[in-house]
Design an enzyme around this catalytic site. Structure first.
Site, PDB file in Angstrom:
ATOM      1  N   LYS A   1      -7.116  -4.683  13.454  1.00 22.08           N
ATOM      2  CA  LYS A   1      -5.733  -4.530  13.345  1.00 22.08           C
ATOM      3  C   LYS A   1      -5.221  -4.648  14.951  1.00 22.08           C
ATOM      4  CE  LYS A   1      -5.578  -1.680  10.281  1.00 22.08           C
ATOM      5  NZ  LYS A   1      -4.360  -1.813   9.714  1.00 22.08           N
TER       6      LYS A   1
ATOM      7  N   ASN B   1       1.684  -2.246   5.773  1.00 24.31           N
ATOM      8  CA  ASN B   1       0.196  -0.541   6.008  1.00 24.31           C
ATOM      9  C   ASN B   1      -0.656  -1.276   5.134  1.00 24.31           C
ATOM     10  OD1 ASN B   1       0.480   2.355   6.259  1.00 24.31           O
ATOM     11  ND2 ASN B   1       0.289   1.593   4.083  1.00 24.31           N
TER      12      ASN B   1
ATOM     13  N   SER C   1       1.604   3.474  -2.418  1.00 24.40           N
ATOM     14  CA  SER C   1       0.907   4.154  -3.424  1.00 24.40           C
ATOM     15  C   SER C   1       0.620   5.524  -2.785  1.00 24.40           C
ATOM     16  CB  SER C   1       0.190   3.724  -4.195  1.00 24.40           C
ATOM     17  OG  SER C   1      -1.075   3.005  -4.173  1.00 24.40           O
TER      18      SER C   1
ATOM     19  N   TYR D   1     -12.462  -3.579  11.281  1.00 32.01           N
ATOM     20  CA  TYR D   1     -11.945  -2.820  11.716  1.00 32.01           C
ATOM     21  C   TYR D   1     -10.909  -3.101  12.032  1.00 32.01           C
ATOM     22  CZ  TYR D   1      -7.980   0.506  10.679  1.00 32.01           C
ATOM     23  OH  TYR D   1      -7.020   1.679  10.357  1.00 32.01           O
TER      24      TYR D   1
ATOM     25  N   GLY E   1       0.743  -0.755   0.287  1.00 30.46           N
ATOM     26  CA  GLY E   1       0.098  -0.113  -0.210  1.00 30.46           C
ATOM     27  C   GLY E   1       1.113   1.334  -0.044  1.00 30.46           C
TER      28      GLY E   1
ATOM     29  N   ALA F   1     -10.813  -5.247  15.089  1.00 33.81           N
ATOM     30  CA  ALA F   1     -10.357  -6.751  15.346  1.00 33.81           C
ATOM     31  C   ALA F   1      -9.115  -6.814  13.990  1.00 33.81           C
ATOM     32  CB  ALA F   1     -11.968  -7.712  15.048  1.00 33.81           C
TER      33      ALA F   1
HETATM   34  P1  NAP Z   1      -4.823   5.218   1.878  1.00 37.05           P
HETATM   35  O1  NAP Z   1      -4.291   6.800   2.093  1.00 37.05           O
HETATM   36  O2  NAP Z   1      -6.299   4.062   1.913  1.00 37.05           O
HETATM   37  O3  NAP Z   1      -4.415   4.057   1.303  1.00 37.05           O
HETATM   38  C1  NAP Z   1      -4.169   2.922   1.372  1.00 37.05           C
HETATM   39  C2  NAP Z   1      -2.937   1.751   0.512  1.00 37.05           C
HETATM   40  O4  NAP Z   1      -3.345   0.579   0.679  1.00 37.05           O
HETATM   41  C3  NAP Z   1      -3.097   2.248  -0.970  1.00 37.05           C
HETATM   42  O5  NAP Z   1      -1.518   2.563  -1.048  1.00 37.05           O
HETATM   43  C4  NAP Z   1      -4.454   0.818  -1.663  1.00 37.05           C
HETATM   44  O6  NAP Z   1      -3.587   1.624  -2.722  1.00 37.05           O
HETATM   45  C5  NAP Z   1      -3.011   0.296  -0.808  1.00 37.05           C
HETATM   46  N1  NAP Z   1      -4.436  -1.098  -0.632  1.00 37.05           N
HETATM   47  C6  NAP Z   1      -5.674  -1.102  -0.279  1.00 37.05           C
HETATM   48  N2  NAP Z   1      -5.782  -2.393  -0.544  1.00 37.05           N
HETATM   49  C7  NAP Z   1      -5.319  -2.886  -0.808  1.00 37.05           C
HETATM   50  C8  NAP Z   1      -4.891  -4.075  -1.643  1.00 37.05           C
HETATM   51  N3  NAP Z   1      -5.652  -5.293  -1.119  1.00 37.05           N
HETATM   52  N4  NAP Z   1      -3.524  -4.605  -1.912  1.00 37.05           N
HETATM   53  C9  NAP Z   1      -2.312  -4.923  -2.009  1.00 37.05           C
HETATM   54  N5  NAP Z   1      -2.603  -2.556  -1.018  1.00 37.05           N
HETATM   55  C10 NAP Z   1      -3.761  -2.207  -0.860  1.00 37.05           C
HETATM   56  O7  NAP Z   1      -5.046   4.972   3.637  1.00 37.05           O
HETATM   57  P2  NAP Z   1      -3.848   4.971   5.188  1.00 37.05           P
HETATM   58  O8  NAP Z   1      -4.599   6.156   5.864  1.00 37.05           O
HETATM   59  O9  NAP Z   1      -2.444   5.362   4.050  1.00 37.05           O
HETATM   60  O10 NAP Z   1      -3.699   3.598   5.958  1.00 37.05           O
HETATM   61  C11 NAP Z   1      -2.395   2.997   5.754  1.00 37.05           C
HETATM   62  C12 NAP Z   1      -2.546   1.967   6.546  1.00 37.05           C
HETATM   63  O11 NAP Z   1      -2.512   2.654   8.113  1.00 37.05           O
HETATM   64  C13 NAP Z   1      -3.878   1.662   6.157  1.00 37.05           C
HETATM   65  O12 NAP Z   1      -3.934   0.059   6.999  1.00 37.05           O
HETATM   66  C14 NAP Z   1      -4.622   1.647   7.929  1.00 37.05           C
HETATM   67  O13 NAP Z   1      -5.418   1.227   7.953  1.00 37.05           O
HETATM   68  C15 NAP Z   1      -3.735   2.196   9.152  1.00 37.05           C
HETATM   69  N6  NAP Z   1      -4.631   3.371   9.927  1.00 37.05           N
HETATM   70  C16 NAP Z   1      -4.659   4.582   9.005  1.00 37.05           C
HETATM   71  C17 NAP Z   1      -4.928   5.670   9.598  1.00 37.05           C
HETATM   72  C18 NAP Z   1      -5.311   7.080   9.588  1.00 37.05           C
HETATM   73  O14 NAP Z   1      -5.876   7.719  10.258  1.00 37.05           O
HETATM   74  N7  NAP Z   1      -5.361   7.171   8.422  1.00 37.05           N
HETATM   75  C19 NAP Z   1      -4.678   5.335  11.260  1.00 37.05           C
HETATM   76  C20 NAP Z   1      -4.593   3.889  11.996  1.00 37.05           C
HETATM   77  C21 NAP Z   1      -4.002   2.793  10.958  1.00 37.05           C
HETATM   78  P3  NAP Z   1      -4.715   1.446  -3.706  1.00 37.05           P
HETATM   79  O15 NAP Z   1      -5.015   2.538  -4.109  1.00 37.05           O
HETATM   80  O16 NAP Z   1      -4.028   0.457  -5.497  1.00 37.05           O
HETATM   81  O17 NAP Z   1      -6.091  -0.033  -3.753  1.00 37.05           O
END
Ligand code: NAP
Length: 246
Positions: A163, A94, A18, A159, A16, A161
């Site tokens: 995490k 990630n 990108s 979600y 992830g 669970a």
């Molecule tokens: P985001 O901006 O939505 O980015 C998610 C990334 O994961 C994208 O690059 C997406 O790629 C990739 N992805 C999703 N499904 C995938 C799959 N099946 N195979 C490969 N890649 C996949 O999310 P983010 O906020 O940066 O979150 C990143 C991580 O941090 C996640 O695990 C999220 O749960 C965790 N997190 C985020 C927050 C927050 O507040 N933002 C808080 C706690 C934890 P595509 O676009 O190509 O699908």
């Protein structure tokens, strides 16, 4: 060797990578001289744009499409990374999704989709790189967990669970691999300004004691610290503006 050079020439795989947090972690590792494999699922143009930003740091970078919730796609991704970049020494699990739905509308297929994408993927990708890390007696694995594992968060039980499962995975791998030069840690962010959070109306800055959302740079800083440090393992590092205190 200058201590700032200790990661230079190593290879990372950021799932992830990108968008959002993964994108910034990939760039931060590249600035340490680490070659980067960027995984994405659907957003090829974003992956290509971050690939060229990473290359400007003077390291090698490849972008690899794969849905990391699926075993055969993970196998293909790892084969590509090993052929084109080399073995993965630093793994950032990630990739993740959230699904915003009322509690009573969450069905079995929603549970499966979230658990497979957020948790099973971390197991599949870790298993696929471990034998090389063990042969090299060095490795770093970071799981991108969440405050949702600790407080329930603002998305839902599936979600939360997924995490919390990543923290269990961290503890098990960390204990099993501690003598082999491999550290395994989780990062638990809360309310970081990314597209995932922008979609969620329940995510408000007033939930956070510090009174604002976090930045992707603040999460990437912690990842770099964990990758550099060989004496921290089995830990969950919170980057949450004081929402959950441990
Ligand atoms: P985001 O901006 O939505 O980015 C998610 C990334 O994961 C994208 O690059 C997406 O790629 C990739 N992805 C999703 N499904 C995938 C799959 N099946 N195979 C490969 N890649 C996949 O999310 P983010 O906020 O940066 O979150 C990143 C991580 O941090 C996640 O695990 C999220 O749960 C965790 N997190 C985020 C927050 C927050 O507040 N933002 C808080 C706690 C934890 P595509 O676009 O190509 O699908």
């Amino acid at each position: 060797m200058n201590e700032n050079d200790e990661l230079k020439g190593k290879n990372t795989l950021v799932t992830g990578g990108s968008r959002g947090i993964g994108r910034q972690v990939a760039l931060a590792l590249a600035r340490q001289g680490v070659n980067v494999a960027l995984n994405y699922n659907r957003t090829e143009s974003e992956a290509k744009s971050i690939q060229s930003e990473v290359e400007k740091c003077g390291v090698r970078c490849i972008a690899v499409q794969a849905d990391v919730s699926k075993g055969p796609e993970v196998e293909r991704m790892i084969a590509t990374v090993e052929r084109e970049l080399g073995t993965v020494q630093i793994l950032i699990n990630n990739a993740g999704i959230s699904k915003l739905q009322p509690l009573d509308e969450i069905l079995e297929n929603d549970w499966d989709e979230i658990i497979d994408t957020n948790l099973k993927s971390a197991f599949l990708v870790s298993q696929a790189v471990l034998s090389q890390m063990r042969s090299n007696h060095w490795g770093r694995i970071i799981m991108m967990s969440s405050v949702a594992a600790q407080t329930g968060g603002v998305i839902g039980p599936h979600y939360a669970a997924s995490k919390a499962g990543m923290i269990g995975l961290t503890h098990s791998y960390a204990a099993l691999l501690a003598k082999e030069g491999i550290t395994v840690n989780a990062v638990a962010p809360a309310l970081i300004a990314t597209e995932m959070m922008a979609q969620n109306k329940k995510a408000r800055p007033d939930l956070i004691p510090i009174g604002r959302f976090g930045t992707i740079e603040e999460v990437a800083d912690v990842v770099i610290m964990l990758v550099r440090n060989g004496y921290i393992t089995g830990q969950t590092v919170n980057v949450n503006g004081g929402w959950y205190m441990s």
